[in-house]
Design a protein around this motif. Structure first.
Motif, short mmCIF file in Angstrom:
data_model
loop_
_atom_site.label_atom_id
_atom_site.label_comp_id
_atom_site.label_asym_id
_atom_site.label_seq_id
_atom_site.Cartn_x
_atom_site.Cartn_y
_atom_site.Cartn_z
N LEU A 14 0.83 -1.20 0.00
CA LEU A 14 0.00 0.00 0.00
C LEU A 14 0.87 1.25 0.00
O LEU A 14 0.58 2.21 -0.71
CB LEU A 14 -0.92 0.02 1.22
N VAL A 15 1.94 1.23 0.80
CA VAL A 15 2.85 2.37 0.86
C VAL A 15 3.51 2.58 -0.50
O VAL A 15 3.60 3.71 -0.99
CB VAL A 15 3.91 2.17 1.97
N THR A 16 3.95 1.50 -1.13
CA THR A 16 4.57 1.60 -2.45
C THR A 16 3.59 2.15 -3.47
O THR A 16 3.95 3.04 -4.27
CB THR A 16 5.08 0.22 -2.90
N MET A 17 2.37 1.66 -3.44
CA MET A 17 1.34 2.11 -4.38
C MET A 17 1.01 3.59 -4.17
O MET A 17 0.66 4.30 -5.11
CB MET A 17 0.07 1.28 -4.23
N SER A 18 1.16 4.08 -2.94
CA SER A 18 0.79 5.46 -2.64
C SER A 18 1.69 6.48 -3.34
O SER A 18 1.34 7.66 -3.42
CB SER A 18 0.80 5.70 -1.14
N ALA A 19 2.82 6.04 -3.85
CA ALA A 19 3.71 6.95 -4.57
C ALA A 19 3.07 7.46 -5.86
O ALA A 19 3.37 8.57 -6.30
CB ALA A 19 5.03 6.27 -4.87
N THR A 20 2.18 6.65 -6.44
CA THR A 20 1.58 7.05 -7.72
C THR A 20 0.05 7.02 -7.71
O THR A 20 -0.56 7.37 -8.71
CB THR A 20 2.06 6.11 -8.84
N MET A 21 -0.55 6.59 -6.60
CA MET A 21 -2.01 6.46 -6.56
C MET A 21 -2.57 7.11 -5.30
O MET A 21 -1.89 7.16 -4.28
CB MET A 21 -2.41 4.98 -6.58
N SER A 22 -3.82 7.55 -5.36
CA SER A 22 -4.50 8.08 -4.19
C SER A 22 -5.02 6.91 -3.34
O SER A 22 -5.10 5.77 -3.82
CB SER A 22 -5.67 8.96 -4.61
N SER A 23 -5.41 7.19 -2.12
CA SER A 23 -5.94 6.13 -1.26
C SER A 23 -7.22 5.54 -1.86
O SER A 23 -7.46 4.33 -1.74
CB SER A 23 -6.19 6.64 0.15
N LYS A 24 -8.01 6.34 -2.52
CA LYS A 24 -9.23 5.85 -3.17
C LYS A 24 -8.88 4.89 -4.31
O LYS A 24 -9.51 3.84 -4.48
CB LYS A 24 -10.05 7.02 -3.69
N GLN A 25 -7.87 5.24 -5.09
CA GLN A 25 -7.44 4.39 -6.21
C GLN A 25 -6.82 3.09 -5.70
O GLN A 25 -6.95 2.05 -6.34
CB GLN A 25 -6.42 5.13 -7.08
N ILE A 26 -6.17 3.13 -4.55
CA ILE A 26 -5.57 1.93 -3.97
C ILE A 26 -6.66 1.02 -3.41
O ILE A 26 -6.60 -0.20 -3.54
CB ILE A 26 -4.57 2.30 -2.85
N ALA A 27 -7.66 1.61 -2.79
CA ALA A 27 -8.71 0.84 -2.12
C ALA A 27 -9.50 -0.05 -3.08
O ALA A 27 -9.83 -1.18 -2.74
CB ALA A 27 -9.66 1.79 -1.39
N ARG A 28 -9.78 0.44 -4.26
CA ARG A 28 -10.62 -0.33 -5.19
C ARG A 28 -10.03 -1.68 -5.57
O ARG A 28 -10.66 -2.71 -5.33
CB ARG A 28 -10.91 0.50 -6.43
N PRO A 29 -8.84 -1.76 -6.16
CA PRO A 29 -8.32 -3.07 -6.59
C PRO A 29 -7.89 -3.97 -5.43
O PRO A 29 -7.91 -5.19 -5.56
CB PRO A 29 -7.14 -2.72 -7.49
N THR A 30 -7.53 -3.37 -4.30
CA THR A 30 -7.07 -4.19 -3.18
C THR A 30 -8.21 -4.68 -2.30
O THR A 30 -8.01 -5.54 -1.45
CB THR A 30 -6.08 -3.41 -2.30
#
Length: 62
Positions: A16-32
């Motif tokens: 999640l931390v790695t993904m946060s470099a290029t994505m918002s928390s909303k964008q991370i939440a959907r696929p995960t």
């Protein structure tokens, strides 16, 4: 622990931390399939302490 909580492995939290470099928390939440609020909490903990897992200290031994 309430029934609506589930364990998230520390490796997944690191992701999640790695993904946060290029994505918002909303964008991370959907696929995960992790709630946006949980993503925000993990990221906040990481920003404050540099770790993604809370440490449970036994206060009697301090």
């Amino acid at each position: 622990m309430p029934a609506n909580r589930r364990y998230i492995h520390p490796a997944h939290k690191e992701l999640l931390v790695t993904m946060s470099a290029t994505m918002s928390s909303k964008q991370i939440a959907r696929p995960t399939k992790i709630s946006q609020r949980t993503v925000q909490r993990v990221l906040q903990l990481w920003k404050e302490s540099g770790v993604v897992e809370r440490q449970n200290y036994d206060k009697r031994h301090l």
